[in-house]
Design a protein around this motif. Structure first.
Motif, PDB file in Angstrom:
ATOM      1  N   ASN A 137      42.264  31.237  47.713  1.00 32.60           N
ATOM      2  CA  ASN A 137      43.630  30.679  47.402  1.00 32.60           C
ATOM      3  C   ASN A 137      44.683  31.145  46.371  1.00 32.60           C
ATOM      4  O   ASN A 137      46.041  30.842  46.409  1.00 32.60           O
ATOM      5  CB  ASN A 137      43.346  29.327  47.037  1.00 32.60           C
ATOM      6  CG  ASN A 137      42.904  28.490  48.149  1.00 32.60           C
ATOM      7  OD1 ASN A 137      42.682  28.237  49.443  1.00 32.60           O
ATOM      8  ND2 ASN A 137      41.815  27.138  47.435  1.00 32.60           N
ATOM      9  N   TYR A 138      44.161  32.491  45.814  1.00 30.66           N
ATOM     10  CA  TYR A 138      45.077  32.942  44.726  1.00 30.66           C
ATOM     11  C   TYR A 138      44.676  34.699  44.615  1.00 30.66           C
ATOM     12  O   TYR A 138      43.987  35.498  45.579  1.00 30.66           O
ATOM     13  CB  TYR A 138      44.435  32.770  43.798  1.00 30.66           C
ATOM     14  CG  TYR A 138      44.356  31.002  42.955  1.00 30.66           C
ATOM     15  CD1 TYR A 138      45.318  31.175  42.317  1.00 30.66           C
ATOM     16  CD2 TYR A 138      43.194  30.100  42.942  1.00 30.66           C
ATOM     17  CE1 TYR A 138      45.724  29.586  42.254  1.00 30.66           C
ATOM     18  CE2 TYR A 138      43.388  28.990  43.054  1.00 30.66           C
ATOM     19  CZ  TYR A 138      45.203  28.520  42.252  1.00 30.66           C
ATOM     20  OH  TYR A 138      44.916  27.458  41.661  1.00 30.66           O
ATOM     21  N   ASP A 139      46.061  35.461  44.254  1.00 27.81           N
ATOM     22  CA  ASP A 139      46.214  36.662  44.301  1.00 27.81           C
ATOM     23  C   ASP A 139      45.272  37.174  43.316  1.00 27.81           C
ATOM     24  O   ASP A 139      45.870  38.271  43.380  1.00 27.81           O
ATOM     25  CB  ASP A 139      47.112  36.887  44.928  1.00 27.81           C
ATOM     26  CG  ASP A 139      47.883  35.903  46.116  1.00 27.81           C
ATOM     27  OD1 ASP A 139      47.580  36.613  47.578  1.00 27.81           O
ATOM     28  OD2 ASP A 139      48.928  34.710  46.167  1.00 27.81           O
ATOM     29  N   MET A 140      46.302  36.514  41.843  1.00 29.03           N
ATOM     30  CA  MET A 140      45.534  37.106  41.054  1.00 29.03           C
ATOM     31  C   MET A 140      45.139  35.776  39.786  1.00 29.03           C
ATOM     32  O   MET A 140      45.031  34.822  39.949  1.00 29.03           O
ATOM     33  CB  MET A 140      47.142  37.083  39.983  1.00 29.03           C
ATOM     34  CG  MET A 140      47.651  37.237  38.445  1.00 29.03           C
ATOM     35  SD  MET A 140      48.697  38.056  37.770  1.00 29.03           S
ATOM     36  CE  MET A 140      48.634  39.922  38.785  1.00 29.03           C
ATOM     37  N   ALA A 166      44.089  40.785  42.325  1.00 31.24           N
ATOM     38  CA  ALA A 166      44.398  41.365  40.957  1.00 31.24           C
ATOM     39  C   ALA A 166      44.326  40.131  39.790  1.00 31.24           C
ATOM     40  O   ALA A 166      43.578  39.419  39.939  1.00 31.24           O
ATOM     41  CB  ALA A 166      46.177  41.321  41.695  1.00 31.24           C
ATOM     42  N   TRP A 167      44.030  41.584  38.415  1.00 29.77           N
ATOM     43  CA  TRP A 167      43.824  40.568  37.717  1.00 29.77           C
ATOM     44  C   TRP A 167      44.707  40.829  36.258  1.00 29.77           C
ATOM     45  O   TRP A 167      45.147  42.755  36.441  1.00 29.77           O
ATOM     46  CB  TRP A 167      42.842  40.998  37.205  1.00 29.77           C
ATOM     47  CG  TRP A 167      42.360  40.662  36.217  1.00 29.77           C
ATOM     48  CD1 TRP A 167      42.058  39.422  35.226  1.00 29.77           C
ATOM     49  CD2 TRP A 167      41.332  41.546  34.603  1.00 29.77           C
ATOM     50  NE1 TRP A 167      41.120  39.054  33.997  1.00 29.77           N
ATOM     51  CE2 TRP A 167      41.677  40.298  33.789  1.00 29.77           C
ATOM     52  CE3 TRP A 167      42.159  42.987  33.539  1.00 29.77           C
ATOM     53  CZ2 TRP A 167      41.000  40.638  32.196  1.00 29.77           C
ATOM     54  CZ3 TRP A 167      42.006  42.465  33.103  1.00 29.77           C
ATOM     55  CH2 TRP A 167      41.057  41.858  32.127  1.00 29.77           C
ATOM     56  N   GLY A 330      54.054  44.175  40.042  1.00 27.39           N
ATOM     57  CA  GLY A 330      52.929  45.477  40.769  1.00 27.39           C
ATOM     58  C   GLY A 330      51.551  45.262  41.582  1.00 27.39           C
ATOM     59  O   GLY A 330      51.706  45.974  42.657  1.00 27.39           O
ATOM     60  N   LEU A 331      50.567  44.594  40.190  1.00 26.40           N
ATOM     61  CA  LEU A 331      49.515  44.440  41.116  1.00 26.40           C
ATOM     62  C   LEU A 331      49.717  43.308  42.101  1.00 26.40           C
ATOM     63  O   LEU A 331      48.757  44.202  42.415  1.00 26.40           O
ATOM     64  CB  LEU A 331      48.768  43.191  39.904  1.00 26.40           C
ATOM     65  CG  LEU A 331      48.332  44.485  38.757  1.00 26.40           C
ATOM     66  CD1 LEU A 331      48.647  43.602  37.420  1.00 26.40           C
ATOM     67  CD2 LEU A 331      47.663  45.515  39.222  1.00 26.40           C
ATOM     68  N   VAL A 332      50.241  42.544  42.789  1.00 27.14           N
ATOM     69  CA  VAL A 332      49.859  41.853  43.427  1.00 27.14           C
ATOM     70  C   VAL A 332      50.698  42.437  45.040  1.00 27.14           C
ATOM     71  O   VAL A 332      50.623  41.972  45.789  1.00 27.14           O
ATOM     72  CB  VAL A 332      50.378  40.090  43.576  1.00 27.14           C
ATOM     73  CG1 VAL A 332      49.688  39.656  42.632  1.00 27.14           C
ATOM     74  CG2 VAL A 332      51.564  40.553  42.879  1.00 27.14           C
ATOM     75  N   SER A 333      50.887  43.558  44.745  1.00 25.89           N
ATOM     76  CA  SER A 333      52.036  44.257  45.631  1.00 25.89           C
ATOM     77  C   SER A 333      51.062  45.155  46.026  1.00 25.89           C
ATOM     78  O   SER A 333      51.532  45.900  46.950  1.00 25.89           O
ATOM     79  CB  SER A 333      52.995  44.214  45.190  1.00 25.89           C
ATOM     80  OG  SER A 333      54.621  43.422  45.546  1.00 25.89           O
ATOM     81  N   GLN A 334      50.600  45.767  45.176  1.00 25.55           N
ATOM     82  CA  GLN A 334      49.389  46.985  45.903  1.00 25.55           C
ATOM     83  C   GLN A 334      48.673  46.594  46.916  1.00 25.55           C
ATOM     84  O   GLN A 334      48.016  45.848  47.552  1.00 25.55           O
ATOM     85  CB  GLN A 334      48.109  46.760  44.957  1.00 25.55           C
ATOM     86  CG  GLN A 334      48.944  47.096  43.480  1.00 25.55           C
ATOM     87  CD  GLN A 334      49.671  48.351  43.635  1.00 25.55           C
ATOM     88  OE1 GLN A 334      49.429  49.243  43.748  1.00 25.55           O
ATOM     89  NE2 GLN A 334      50.578  48.455  43.420  1.00 25.55           N
TER      90      GLN A 334
END
Length: 334
Positions: A137-140, A166-167, A330-334
């Motif tokens: 349920n999470y992106d990061m 992402a982290w 930026g991390l979640v858009s990779q």
């Protein structure tokens, strides 16, 4: 996991732009846009966003062209709007300055999420939430000042990362002092050696001080809006076992470069002058090219360990805040 969606959305956009226009209105709009900017190739600025969509404007002088469209997916594959972050850390107990940072971070991230359109959920030290069902349920994932010690939770986090999650991690979440990298004594080999690529903690400055940080590259999404050098919020700065500057898998983003004239740290104890750095090039933030991650050493506020009076705030540096936000989107858009 977003790569296919990004590529697909991009190719559709290219197709729409270059193929024959399907209406006179589209042709007219294209002609007007080109004539307004003297037929030059647009140099687009950063994506801006709100709940309805995202847009960017041409940065060429005298051009008012705008590229605007609705969000594509959740989170948006272009601007990251709508992503969900699950954060871990302790706010009581442990090192008082680390706990203080986590309390401050919770307030800041929650406020930024409301303003910038992302969800910030804080799990405290309940690392049982590092499981496949919850992480779906999470992106990061964010480690504020701690990390899991349970092998099953560690394995779930590793699967999340290897699946494209992402982290971003701060300060003491990378701290390790396990002799001989002995896994039976708690050394997390994949995390310290492969993922972070730093090995054990080596040394630190003291007291926490505000320092000029050098941007090593402006080509990364986290640093493209930063000046060449900016002043950090006060922090205790860490050194590491491995040479990050010469690791081909690591891109060092920020460094601390003390000199005899401008050292880092201000330790008053004459027997601990080694906690003042007078030279060297010290990595402060970096990313590993093999993973969708970013670590930064920021996250230790200046405070008294006698009465615990707070004397600094990590999020007091405007440039530092810009760096963290740009890193997240930026991390979640990779």
């Amino acid at each position: 996991r977003l790569r296919a969606a990004i590529q697909g959305a991009y190719m559709k956009k290219v197709f729409r732009f270059f193929c024959t226009a399907t209406s006179a209105a589209a042709i007219l709009a294209t002609v007007v846009s080109m004539s307004a900017c003297n037929n030059h190739e647009h140099v687009w600025g950063d994506w801006q966003h709100d709940a309805d969509g995202h847009w960017r404007v041409c940065t060429e002088e005298g051009c008012d062209a705008e590229d605007r469209e609705a969000h594509s997916g959740t989170p948006c594959v272009y601007c990251g709007y709508g992503f969900k972050a699950l954060s871990f850390g302790f706010t009581e107990g442990g090192d008082a300055a680390h706990a203080d940072f986590a309390r401050e971070a919770n307030e800041w991230f929650a406020a930024q999420g409301e303003a910038e359109g992302f969800t910030y959920d804080f799990a405290g030290t309940d690392f049982s939430k590092l499981n496949d069902d919850t992480l779906e349920n999470y992106d990061m994932v964010i480690f504020l000042n701690d990390r899991p010690s349970d092998p099953e939770q560690q394995a779930a986090f590793e699967r999340f990362i290897k699946g494209g999650g992402a982290w971003i991690g701060f300060h003491s979440c990378a701290f390790s002092l396990v002799e001989d990298h002995d896994e039976s004594r708690g050394y997390w080999s994949w995390y310290q050696d492969d993922f972070l690529a730093c090995g054990n903690y080596k040394n630190n400055t003291w007291n926490p001080t505000s320092e000029p940080l050098t941007v090593e590259t402006h080509e990364h999404f986290s640093t493209k809006n930063l000046p060449d050098v900016f002043q950090s919020a006060p922090c205790e700065w860490y050194g590491w076992e491995y040479d990050l500057l010469n690791d081909d898998d690591v891109t060092v983003l920020l460094t601390l470069n003390p000199t005899q004239e401008d050292p880092a740290g201000d330790q008053p104890d004459p027997n601990k002058q080694y906690e003042i750095w007078y030279d060297g090039k010290h990595p402060i933030a970096w990313t590993n090219k093999n993973y969708n991650m970013l670590y930064t050493n920021m996250g230790h506020n200046l405070q008294s360990y006698n009465d615990f009076e707070k004397q600094s705030e990590t999020f007091s540096s405007e440039a530092q805040c810009r760096f963290i936000l740009d890193a997240m989107f930026g991390l979640v858009s990779q």
